[in-house]
Design an enzyme around this catalytic site. Structure first.
Site, short mmCIF file in Angstrom:
data_model
loop_
_atom_site.label_atom_id
_atom_site.label_comp_id
_atom_site.label_asym_id
_atom_site.label_seq_id
_atom_site.Cartn_x
_atom_site.Cartn_y
_atom_site.Cartn_z
N VAL A 1 40.28 43.69 43.16
CA VAL A 1 40.32 43.37 41.72
C VAL A 1 40.66 44.61 40.90
CG1 VAL A 1 39.06 42.34 39.80
CG2 VAL A 1 38.57 41.57 42.13
N LYS B 1 28.69 39.75 40.30
CA LYS B 1 27.67 38.69 40.14
C LYS B 1 26.36 39.06 40.79
CE LYS B 1 30.94 38.23 42.81
NZ LYS B 1 31.86 37.58 43.60
N ILE C 1 38.44 31.33 35.90
CA ILE C 1 38.02 30.20 35.05
C ILE C 1 37.14 30.68 33.90
CG2 ILE C 1 36.81 27.98 35.00
CD1 ILE C 1 37.03 27.92 38.07
N GLU D 1 33.93 38.81 50.04
CA GLU D 1 33.24 40.03 49.66
C GLU D 1 33.45 41.08 50.75
OE1 GLU D 1 31.46 40.35 46.59
OE2 GLU D 1 32.71 38.58 46.41
N LYS E 1 25.89 33.45 41.61
CA LYS E 1 26.65 32.78 40.55
C LYS E 1 25.86 31.61 39.97
CE LYS E 1 31.06 34.11 42.61
NZ LYS E 1 32.05 33.75 43.63
P1 NAP Z 1 36.72 45.66 47.13
O1 NAP Z 1 38.11 45.25 47.41
O2 NAP Z 1 35.78 45.89 48.25
O3 NAP Z 1 36.82 47.03 46.24
C1 NAP Z 1 35.70 47.82 45.94
C2 NAP Z 1 36.23 49.13 45.35
O4 NAP Z 1 35.13 49.95 44.96
C3 NAP Z 1 37.06 49.96 46.32
O5 NAP Z 1 38.14 50.55 45.65
C4 NAP Z 1 36.09 51.04 46.80
O6 NAP Z 1 36.73 52.25 47.16
C5 NAP Z 1 35.27 51.25 45.54
N1 NAP Z 1 33.94 51.75 45.82
C6 NAP Z 1 32.94 51.11 46.51
N2 NAP Z 1 31.84 51.90 46.54
C7 NAP Z 1 32.17 53.04 45.87
C8 NAP Z 1 31.47 54.23 45.58
N3 NAP Z 1 30.20 54.42 45.97
N4 NAP Z 1 32.10 55.19 44.86
C9 NAP Z 1 33.38 55.01 44.44
N5 NAP Z 1 34.08 53.88 44.68
C10 NAP Z 1 33.49 52.93 45.39
O7 NAP Z 1 36.01 44.64 46.15
P2 NAP Z 1 36.69 43.55 45.21
O8 NAP Z 1 37.02 42.34 46.01
O9 NAP Z 1 37.74 44.18 44.38
O10 NAP Z 1 35.44 43.14 44.31
C11 NAP Z 1 34.96 43.99 43.29
C12 NAP Z 1 33.87 43.25 42.50
O11 NAP Z 1 34.45 42.09 41.91
C13 NAP Z 1 32.70 42.74 43.35
O12 NAP Z 1 31.52 42.79 42.57
C14 NAP Z 1 33.08 41.30 43.65
O13 NAP Z 1 31.96 40.50 43.90
C15 NAP Z 1 33.74 40.93 42.35
N6 NAP Z 1 34.68 39.83 42.43
C16 NAP Z 1 35.65 39.82 43.40
C17 NAP Z 1 36.57 38.80 43.44
C18 NAP Z 1 37.63 38.71 44.51
O14 NAP Z 1 38.30 37.69 44.60
N7 NAP Z 1 37.83 39.74 45.32
C19 NAP Z 1 36.50 37.76 42.49
C20 NAP Z 1 35.51 37.79 41.50
C21 NAP Z 1 34.61 38.85 41.49
P3 NAP Z 1 37.80 52.31 48.37
O15 NAP Z 1 39.01 51.56 47.88
O16 NAP Z 1 38.07 53.76 48.55
O17 NAP Z 1 37.13 51.67 49.54
N1 HSE Z 2 33.92 36.40 47.42
C1 HSE Z 2 34.00 35.66 46.22
C2 HSE Z 2 34.47 34.26 46.54
C3 HSE Z 2 34.94 36.31 45.25
O1 HSE Z 2 34.96 34.02 47.66
O2 HSE Z 2 34.35 33.39 45.69
C4 HSE Z 2 34.97 35.64 43.89
O3 HSE Z 2 33.76 35.83 43.22
#
Ligand code: NAP
Ligand code: HSE
Length: 426
Positions: A13, A104, A135, A189, A204
């Site tokens: 994201v 969340k 959404i 996740e 959620k």
């Molecule tokens: P992700 O791909 O795992 O990315 C996490 C990012 O945070 C990475 O860039 C990671 O660095 C960085 N990070 C983690 N720990 C860190 C630390 N201690 N210091 C500095 N940087 C750190 O996660 P994501 O899917 O983007 O999700 C991010 C958030 O959005 C979560 O809370 C998730 O629940 C929420 N979310 C995700 C989605 C989805 O579809 N993916 C949808 C809605 C909400 P590196 O890149 O170096 O590993």
């Molecule tokens: N891991 C979450 C999902 C990302 O699959 O719905 C969106 O919050």
């Protein structure tokens, strides 16, 4: 009219959001009437290969510097997890910087404390992307529907599990390969256990319930089960009976209290939520005056989620540029949480039994003896064994659990092979 934005987390994201802030800067300025300047993108590993290139000085591995830098007016938390995300968000809010997050897990666990910290500083904590990806549902619940007495919220709020279930139902895909594909597509996740065990959906559901009923519900208050135990054979039998499985969040306020739960649920195949497929999410809201509302769309993935985050950044930037204290958006009053055992549920039961005279009578007596009523029954025979499929009428969860345990004790029942809750037709 420029707002300096610091993003904590540059993964699925955060990376998509940062890329858009850089490449769509003029389009955002034209439409929103303000300029967003990406100052930092904090990641854990600076050397990791990334799909987008960033200008020199933007990438950092020091998230605390992002929060403290005076050129950062607004902090976006997209790291995920509880720590260090929670303390960084709190620190930003206490120093008077608005925060936007999609986390969340953090909002469900520490939302009350963080919202109070934001109020004390007169800034916003916005989290539209925390539920339902792209959404719009947080703002409708906390603002547009602030005057409605919402009675029930049903949600498909986890894209990963909805993608897995759709693949299993439509294509007969094995669970493990469907999960691997959901991870590749950026839906899951960092630890997908949170998705498949119902933990992500429970966070959620807690947020949806808190905003819908005005009573704080924490993630620990949500009863949860995941999709891990669902078998292909039950998907097939359920389809024959006119149902399909979803990981469903159910939150209700009956007047006797608020209950919130997440578990695999068989829903009638003509229910509006049955059309929600793949990584799509949907939230179905009921209230006495609005009757029924359905919010649906992409529930996960980098670009859809970044769109919701960007909307919050623009809202928060407008408030920041207006210079006024932000008034509280939500209030949480006292309320009774209802024990899950009291909640009325219906079940699909698959029993593997001996096929001989009197078996059905014993089974029916055991179910009825525990105050559970049978809605329908199908027998599929083979030699001296039979498979019995029951759908029960709604009755308290505790009675169903007693009935299932008692069925397992009967000599004529070889196995209670499956027990899945069913959403009764509305
Ligand atoms: P992700 O791909 O795992 O990315 C996490 C990012 O945070 C990475 O860039 C990671 O660095 C960085 N990070 C983690 N720990 C860190 C630390 N201690 N210091 C500095 N940087 C750190 O996660 P994501 O899917 O983007 O999700 C991010 C958030 O959005 C979560 O809370 C998730 O629940 C929420 N979310 C995700 C989605 C989805 O579809 N993916 C949808 C809605 C909400 P590196 O890149 O170096 O590993
Ligand atoms: N891991 C979450 C999902 C990302 O699959 O719905 C969106 O919050």
């Amino acid at each position: 009219m420029t707002v300096g934005v610091g993003i904590l987390g540059g993964g699925t994201v955060g990376g998509a959001l940062a890329h858009r802030l850089l490449t769509e800067r003029q389009a955002i300025a034209d439409k929103a009437g303000l300029s967003l300047d990406l100052r930092y993108l904090a990641v854990r590993e600076l050397g990791k290969p990334r799909p987008y290139a960033f200008p020199a000085g933007v990438l950092t591995d020091r998230p605390e510097d992002v929060v403290n830098d005076p050129s950062v007016n607004l902090v976006v938390e997209l790291m995920g997890g509880m720590e260090p995300a929670g303390d960084l968000v709190l620190q930003a809010l206490k120093s008077g910087k608005p925060v936007v997050t999609a986390n969340k897990e953090l909002v469900a666990a520490r939302g009350k404390e963080l919202i109070e910290a934001a109020e004390a500083s007169g800034v916003s904590l916005l989290f539209e992307a925390a539920v339902g990806g792209a959404i719009p549902i947080i703002r409708p619940l906390s603002e547009s529907l602030a005057g409605e007495r919402i009675s029930e919220v049903l949600g498909i709020v986890n894209g990963t599990t909805n993608y897995i279930l759709t693949q299993m139902c439509d294509n007969g895909a094995p669970y493990s390969s469907a999960l691997a594909k959901a991870q590749d597509l950026g839906y899951a996740e960092a630890d997908p256990t949170a998705d498949v065990s119902g933990g992500d959906a429970a966070s959620k559901a807690a947020i949806l319930a808190s905003l819908s009923f005005g009573t704080w519900v924490g993630s620990e208050d949500v009863y949860r089960e995941g999709i891990e135990d669902l078998l292909a054979i039950d998907i097939s039998y359920a389809a024959d009976l006119g149902y399909l499985p979803k990981l469903l969040a159910v939150a209700s306020d009956t007047g006797e209290g608020v209950s919130v739960r997440v578990h695999t649920t068989l829903i009638p195949s003509d229910h509006p939520l049955a059309t929600v497929r793949g990584s799509q999410n949907a939230v179905y809201v009921k209230g006495p005056d609005v009757d029924e509302l359905l919010f649906a769309g992409p529930g996960a993935g980098g670009d859809p989620t970044a769109t919701a985050v960007l909307g919050d950044i623009i809202t928060s930037s407008r408030e920041l540029l207006a210079g006024a204290q932000v008034p509280p958006r939500v209030r949480f009053g006292p309320g009774r949480l209802r024990a899950f055992e009291e909640v009325e549920t219906s079940w699909y039961l698959r029993l593997e039994v001996m096929d001989k005279p009197g078996v059905l009578a014993q089974i029916a007596a055991t179910i009825g003896g525990n105050a559970v009523s049978i809605e329908s029954m199908v027998q599929l025979g083979r030699d001296d064994e039979a498979t019995l499929l029951f759908i029960t009428h709604p009755s308290p969860e505790a009675d169903h659990r007693k009935a299932i345990a008692a069925l397992g004790e009967l000599d004529v029942v070889r196995q209670v092979a499956a027990a899945i809750r069913v959403l009764p037709p509305t």
